[in-house]
Design a protein around this motif. Structure first.
Motif, PDB file in Angstrom:
ATOM      1  N   ALA A  97       0.674  -0.904   0.112  1.00  0.00           N
ATOM      2  CA  ALA A  97       0.398   0.207  -0.332  1.00  0.00           C
ATOM      3  C   ALA A  97       1.010   1.119   0.104  1.00  0.00           C
ATOM      4  O   ALA A  97       0.673   2.210  -0.518  1.00  0.00           O
ATOM      5  CB  ALA A  97      -0.516  -0.205   1.210  1.00  0.00           C
ATOM      6  N   HIS A  98       2.323   1.257   0.800  1.00  0.00           N
ATOM      7  CA  HIS A  98       2.975   2.006   0.935  1.00  0.00           C
ATOM      8  C   HIS A  98       3.682   2.586  -0.598  1.00  0.00           C
ATOM      9  O   HIS A  98       3.336   3.368  -1.483  1.00  0.00           O
ATOM     10  CB  HIS A  98       3.657   2.203   1.527  1.00  0.00           C
ATOM     11  CG  HIS A  98       4.881   3.532   2.005  1.00  0.00           C
ATOM     12  ND1 HIS A  98       4.924   4.447   2.631  1.00  0.00           N
ATOM     13  CD2 HIS A  98       5.667   3.474   1.034  1.00  0.00           C
ATOM     14  CE1 HIS A  98       6.321   4.911   2.606  1.00  0.00           C
ATOM     15  NE2 HIS A  98       6.645   4.142   1.893  1.00  0.00           N
ATOM     16  N   GLU A  99       4.557   1.571  -0.736  1.00  0.00           N
ATOM     17  CA  GLU A  99       5.156   1.497  -2.476  1.00  0.00           C
ATOM     18  C   GLU A  99       4.014   2.095  -3.450  1.00  0.00           C
ATOM     19  O   GLU A  99       3.664   3.143  -4.016  1.00  0.00           O
ATOM     20  CB  GLU A  99       5.519   0.443  -2.871  1.00  0.00           C
ATOM     21  CG  GLU A  99       6.384  -0.063  -1.694  1.00  0.00           C
ATOM     22  CD  GLU A  99       7.822   0.866  -1.718  1.00  0.00           C
ATOM     23  OE1 GLU A  99       8.319   2.026  -2.983  1.00  0.00           O
ATOM     24  OE2 GLU A  99       8.650   1.491  -0.736  1.00  0.00           O
ATOM     25  N   SER A 150       5.892  13.357  -0.006  1.00  0.00           N
ATOM     26  CA  SER A 150       6.424  12.250  -0.477  1.00  0.00           C
ATOM     27  C   SER A 150       5.661  10.962   0.815  1.00  0.00           C
ATOM     28  O   SER A 150       4.923  10.361   0.744  1.00  0.00           O
ATOM     29  CB  SER A 150       7.577  11.793  -1.311  1.00  0.00           C
ATOM     30  OG  SER A 150       7.645  10.063  -1.649  1.00  0.00           O
ATOM     31  N   GLU A 151       6.528  10.550   1.214  1.00  0.00           N
ATOM     32  CA  GLU A 151       6.965  10.039   2.744  1.00  0.00           C
ATOM     33  C   GLU A 151       4.674   9.928   3.315  1.00  0.00           C
ATOM     34  O   GLU A 151       4.934   8.528   3.774  1.00  0.00           O
ATOM     35  CB  GLU A 151       8.054   9.779   3.773  1.00  0.00           C
ATOM     36  CG  GLU A 151       9.001   9.577   2.149  1.00  0.00           C
ATOM     37  CD  GLU A 151       9.054   8.120   1.525  1.00  0.00           C
ATOM     38  OE1 GLU A 151       8.218   7.153   2.153  1.00  0.00           O
ATOM     39  OE2 GLU A 151       9.539   8.387   1.089  1.00  0.00           O
ATOM     40  N   GLY A 152       5.252  11.090   3.866  1.00  0.00           N
ATOM     41  CA  GLY A 152       3.837  11.727   5.222  1.00  0.00           C
ATOM     42  C   GLY A 152       2.467  10.654   4.421  1.00  0.00           C
ATOM     43  O   GLY A 152       1.786  10.143   5.019  1.00  0.00           O
ATOM     44  N   ALA A 169       1.252   4.209  -3.379  1.00  0.00           N
ATOM     45  CA  ALA A 169       1.076   5.400  -3.148  1.00  0.00           C
ATOM     46  C   ALA A 169       1.722   6.005  -3.636  1.00  0.00           C
ATOM     47  O   ALA A 169       1.721   7.758  -3.880  1.00  0.00           O
ATOM     48  CB  ALA A 169       0.617   5.271  -1.665  1.00  0.00           C
ATOM     49  N   HIS A 170       3.495   5.907  -3.949  1.00  0.00           N
ATOM     50  CA  HIS A 170       4.328   7.099  -4.280  1.00  0.00           C
ATOM     51  C   HIS A 170       3.568   7.185  -5.556  1.00  0.00           C
ATOM     52  O   HIS A 170       4.396   8.140  -6.585  1.00  0.00           O
ATOM     53  CB  HIS A 170       5.500   5.911  -4.161  1.00  0.00           C
ATOM     54  CG  HIS A 170       6.400   6.162  -2.822  1.00  0.00           C
ATOM     55  ND1 HIS A 170       6.214   7.698  -2.148  1.00  0.00           N
ATOM     56  CD2 HIS A 170       6.957   5.450  -2.394  1.00  0.00           C
ATOM     57  CE1 HIS A 170       6.291   7.494  -0.655  1.00  0.00           C
ATOM     58  NE2 HIS A 170       7.330   6.416  -1.023  1.00  0.00           N
ATOM     59  N   GLN A 171       3.334   6.078  -6.312  1.00  0.00           N
ATOM     60  CA  GLN A 171       2.626   6.641  -7.910  1.00  0.00           C
ATOM     61  C   GLN A 171       1.766   8.212  -8.083  1.00  0.00           C
ATOM     62  O   GLN A 171       1.862   8.343  -8.633  1.00  0.00           O
ATOM     63  CB  GLN A 171       1.794   5.473  -8.447  1.00  0.00           C
ATOM     64  CG  GLN A 171       2.461   4.002  -8.940  1.00  0.00           C
ATOM     65  CD  GLN A 171       3.247   3.785  -9.457  1.00  0.00           C
ATOM     66  OE1 GLN A 171       4.138   4.540 -10.739  1.00  0.00           O
ATOM     67  NE2 GLN A 171       4.633   3.548  -9.114  1.00  0.00           N
TER      68      GLN A 171
HETATM   69 ZN   LIG Z   1       8.029   5.816   0.704  1.00  0.00          ZN
END
Ligand SMILES: [Zn+2]
Length: 940
Positions: free
Chosen positions: A710-712, A733-735, A714-716
């Motif tokens: 889910a985290h990776e 980006s990370e938040g 979301a980076h799209q």
């Molecule tokens: Zn990340």
């Protein structure tokens, strides 16, 4: 993440001229060498007649003399001429004429200059002209670097310091007494060596920098004794920085001089220095620009500390500990803030904008070897540009840089810096379009995952270390008798290993990537796979045998701009593929922004780019592919359904999917983690037998196994489609990736799982907020080498702040603001300020204080509260001790009959009171049970 200012200036501003490989000389080489020898002689003797003697009868003699007079300075003391390139002369018979590109290095005493010349030469027919048959038809200067100085510590000047004080921004060197030596150019003193007992003082103005300094030294300002210092400054500023009475001439003490010389020789090459390779073995220095200042200080307590003021950088004041490569301080001076404002965009400093990359490369996994060619279409951004810097892995040897506009270009490699400096024959102006083709080959090692990714390997390594040598390192706590299965090898080339020549900072550009690999490997890359990809490629011969390796080429098109290109090469197979239907409600997109586009041509260009990219919300489907190592096939099959759910959720939240296709690469690794360039996400899975052992880390969430996926994914949207303006803004980006993962946890596993995640966010934020504000980005944990702190704050506190923002302004405004922020910043770099504005617009509230407190500052609110029941009313009172924050607090009521209710209070004043209706008799009331508020609560 970008550490450019420090690295460029300080670590090694050392450029090496690209030399040619040495091969046996043939007769033609020998004759050209003799010709160059004659050129050298004419220059070293400043003899115009000798130069004229080298001319062909058909050459323009006046022009040749004018060239010679302009190029060759009087009083020349040494000259070196080196051939860099030789091509056949147009219209000449083979071997009868050449265009030479030569580098000419000329010394006049302690001054030097390098020029690159083009010389068209020809062998006159029938003439007997002796040993050296070549004659010059025409000559031209392609580029030059002037103002090089061979600095030497003055052997006859020694001074006694008398209350010497040297100041730069927020910095001071004080030496009541001691010895001082200088190095001069005709303009004045540019280097000094101070020997004696002195004090270095550094007092950064910004609060967060004082906090970082405290982590480093224990105090918010630094006053520490030094024994020696080396200083570089602009010679015209010497008199401003020192007064005459601070230096009294002294008689030379040769023992002290030798000690000073040792300091000088050690420190001089560290900055403002060029390494000229085969042109000169000496150290050649440039002069610091006015306002620039560097001090290398040998302190008693902290070893070597480097202070630098570099007026050209967005953060012009830096303090650096060289031995441990730690950036202690980096910030804008008051003067810099006045010229650039509080926030900056790294793109404002770049010389050019890349529009498109075309990478065509072959990779040989058995020897980590890459060879390729990249075409770069770019447009000049600076008002004038003479030298263009490309970022490129140092281990890849560049054989040529050719521009469509100018032909073959000269280039220098900068040592230890992954840079190529390309000299343009003539400076070009803003908006000048160029296409460069760079050809290269060399060893390329894979990158560990970092940035836009989670990498827990550093923690795993540390834990292994702690466990000690008596116990063999184990993976996942498996008993010893279970055989360990090594992970399937993979090669990740992405934003960290500069595997293709690229702009100095990430730069949105479209791209085409073609990667050729041995048949048994496959490639996942940034872009949509070409129809028919992979295609058969010519087999590669195996060195020293008659065997050949069959190969295939994978081609990807990034039709939407990507921040950088990534590929992963491994033995994978296509597990599954599906077109995912999305639930997208398009938002209204503002017309393309025409501000700052002066000419009609620019406006048309901006419009045509806008037309090429589908508007936000235009797609209602996305193609989802899953590729996996053979042993991960089952996991891959399981992942596609979850991934489809994740994409649907994120598309509905943002109102868009940025790319036509997204590929999931399920690979193997010993540690959990992932990496997500545009168009794909790589996910680490444990090899068979041993599961990952999840350790105590800000990025692991028990009870939420889909977290990494889910985290990776979301980076799209955040990290790739919406980028960040500079390292300070990485939390965007990370938040967001972390918060979106939490939202998916809620959707898939329910409110309890969501609150578990929120409570972890809170715990990490509370534990580590004293390490600095979220806005410090990668510098969090950097001074002490604790990546965990970085993840605790940039990832988890960042996500928790987004959740608090949502509760402060309400769901409707938050999700509307989110869509606007995404739509306005898609395929651009965003800043916290852009997010604030989008959320203010959506909520019609001033959010200045919210962002000041939670993003730019690192305090934790302390709330004292009391609870009372009056009749059918619950009365909650909050009092904030110290600074007032905007804190949304959940009040949970448990009734006597076991039922429960929740209310939200926004504490945003010194005292707040809220009243809520009750529906029964109350058994218990709690504040912040859901962990959504990052605050310390005290019940009165
Ligand atoms: Zn990340």
């Amino acid at each position: 993440m970008l550490v450019r200012p420090l690295l460029l200036l300080l670590v090694c501003a050392t450029a090496a001229i690209a030399g040619q490989s040495s091969q046996p000389l043939d007769e033609e080489d020998l004759s050209i060498q003799a010709f160059l020898q004659a050129v050298e002689t004419s220059i070293s003797t400043t003899d115009r007649q000798r130069w004229l003697d080298l001319l062909s009868p058909s050459a323009d003699r006046d022009q040749a003399l004018e060239f010679f007079d302009a190029m060759v300075p009087q009083g020349i003391t040494r000259v070196v001429v080196k051939e860099r390139d030789r091509t056949a002369l147009d219209g000449a018979l083979p071997g009868e004429g050449f265009t030479l590109v030569v580098e000419v290095f000329m010394e006049t005493g302690a001054r030097g200059r390098i020029a690159t010349w083009r010389l068209d030469i020809r062998r006159p027919r029938g003439d007997d002209i002796g040993r050296q048959p070549w004659r010059i038809l025409s000559e031209d200067r392609l580029a030059s670097i002037e103002g090089l100085h061979r600095l030497a510590l003055h052997p006859e000047k020694q001074f006694t310091a008398k209350n010497l004080v040297l100041r730069a921004v927020d910095f001071e060197l004080r030496m009541p007494s001691g010895d001082v030596f200088v190095a001069e150019t005709p303009e004045g003193v540019t280097a000094m060596v101070l020997l004696g007992d002195g004090v270095m003082a550094f007092q950064p103005l910004p609060k967060e920098e004082r906090g970082q300094l405290k982590l480093f030294s224990g105090g918010e300002s630094l006053e520490t004794p030094f024994t020696s210092a080396f200083v570089r400054l602009n010679p015209f500023e010497f008199d401003q920085r020192l007064t005459k009475d601070m230096l009294a001439p002294a008689t030379l003490d040769s023992r002290v001089y030798r000690r000073a010389l040792g300091e000088f020789d050690e420190n001089l090459p560290k900055s403002f220095n060029l390494d000229l390779s085969d042109l000169s073995r000496d150290t050649w220095s440039l002069l610091p620009q006015p306002g620039d200042f560097v001090a290398e200080v040998d302190t008693r307590r902290f070893d070597d500390i480097t202070y630098a003021r570099s007026s050209g950088e967005a953060e012009d004041v830096t303090l650096f500990q060289r031995a441990r490569k730690r950036n202690i301080a980096a910030y804008a001076s008051e003067q810099k803030l006045q010229s650039r404002g509080r926030f900056f965009d790294e793109d404002d400093l770049v010389d050019y904008d890349v529009l498109d990359y075309d990478v065509d490369a072959s990779f040989y996994p058995d020897r980590d070897w890459m060879e390729g060619r990249t075409r770069i279409k770019l447009r000049v951004k600076s008002s004038t540009l003479g030298v263009l810097t490309l970022r490129f892995a140092e281990s890849l040897n560049v054989s040529s840089v050719i521009s469509d506009e100018f032909g073959r270009l000269l280039f220098l490699r900068v040592r230890n810096q992954n840079s190529v400096l390309v000299n343009l024959p003539t400076p070009v102006a803003r908006d000048f379009p160029m296409t460069l083709t760079v050809t290269y080959a060399g060893r390329l090692t894979r990158q560990s995952i970092q940035d836009e990714s989670l990498d827990l390997s550093s923690i795993a390594r540390r834990d292994e270390f702690v466990r000690g040598a008596t116990e063999a390192p184990q993976r996942g706590g498996q008993p010893d008798d279970i055989p360990q299965v090594p992970p399937e090898p993979k090669w990740l080339f992405s934003n960290r290993n500069y595997w293709y020549p690229q702009n100095q900072v990430s730069d949105y550009a479209t791209a085409r990537i073609r990667i050729t690999v041995p048949l048994e490997y496959s490639v996942v890359g940034s872009g949509i796979a070409d129809p028919g990809s992979p295609t058969a490629a010519p087999a590669a011969a195996v060195e020293g045998s008659s065997r050949v390796v069959p190969r295939v080429s994978y081609t990807f098109n990034a039709v939407q701009p990507v921040r950088y290109l990534g590929i992963v090469i491994s033995k994978m197979l296509r597990v599954d593929s599906a077109t995912v239907a999305l639930d997208i409600v398009p938002v209204k997109v503002p017309a393309p922004d025409m501000r700052g586009t002066g000419t009609l041509a620019q406006q048309i260009n901006r419009l045509s780019v806008a037309v090429a990219i589908p508007p936000v919300g235009a797609r209602n489907t996305v193609l989802l592919n899953v590729d996996a190592n053979r042993r991960q096939e089952t996991r891959g099959r399981e992942a596609i359904g979850i991934a489809a759910d994740i994409l649907r959720l994120y598309a509905s939240l943002t109102g868009d999917v940025p790319y036509d296709s997204i590929t999931l690469a399920m690979v193997e690794d010993d540690t959990p983690g992932g990496h997500a360039p545009g168009y794909f996400a790589m996910l680490n899975n444990p090899p068979p037998v041993q599961p990952f052992s999840f350790r105590n880390d800000p990025a692991t969430f028990q009870g939420f196994p889909e977290f990494f996926l889910a985290h990776e994914l979301a980076h799209q949207w955040f990290g790739q489609a919406v980028g960040w303006k500079n390292y300070h803004e990485q939390w965007l980006s990370e938040g967001f990736a972390q918060y979106f993962a939490a939202l998916f946890a809620r959707e898939r596993r329910g409110e309890t799982a969501f609150r578990d995640v929120l409570r972890q966010f809170r715990r990490w934020a509370l534990d580590d907020s004293d390490q600095g504000p979220v806005y410090l980005g990668y510098r969090l944990g950097h001074i002490k080498g604790e990546p965990r702190v970085f993840r605790a704050l940039v990832y988890n506190k960042g996500a928790a702040v987004l959740h608090m923002l949502r509760r402060v302004i309400g769901d409707e405004a938050f999700f509307a603001g989110l869509k606007t922020f995404y739509a306005e910043n898609r395929f651009k770099k965003a800043g916290s300020d852009d997010l604030r504005r989008a959320m203010e617009k959506a909520s019609q509230r001033d959010l200045t204080r919210f962002f000041e407190r939670w993003i730019y500052d690192n305090g934790i609110p302390r709330l004292r509260y009391s609870i009372a029941v009056e009749g059918n009313e619950l009365i909650v009172r909050f009092e904030q001790i110290g600074d007032v924050y905007d804190v949304p607090v959940t009040i949970s009521v448990t009734y006597s009959d076991g039922k429960s209710a929740e209310f939200v209070v926004i504490a945003n004043e010194a005292t707040n009171e809220a009243r809520f209706p009750l529906t029964g008799s109350v058994r218990a009331v709690d504040a912040n049970q859901d962990g959504a508020a990052i605050a310390i609560f005290e019940k009165k």
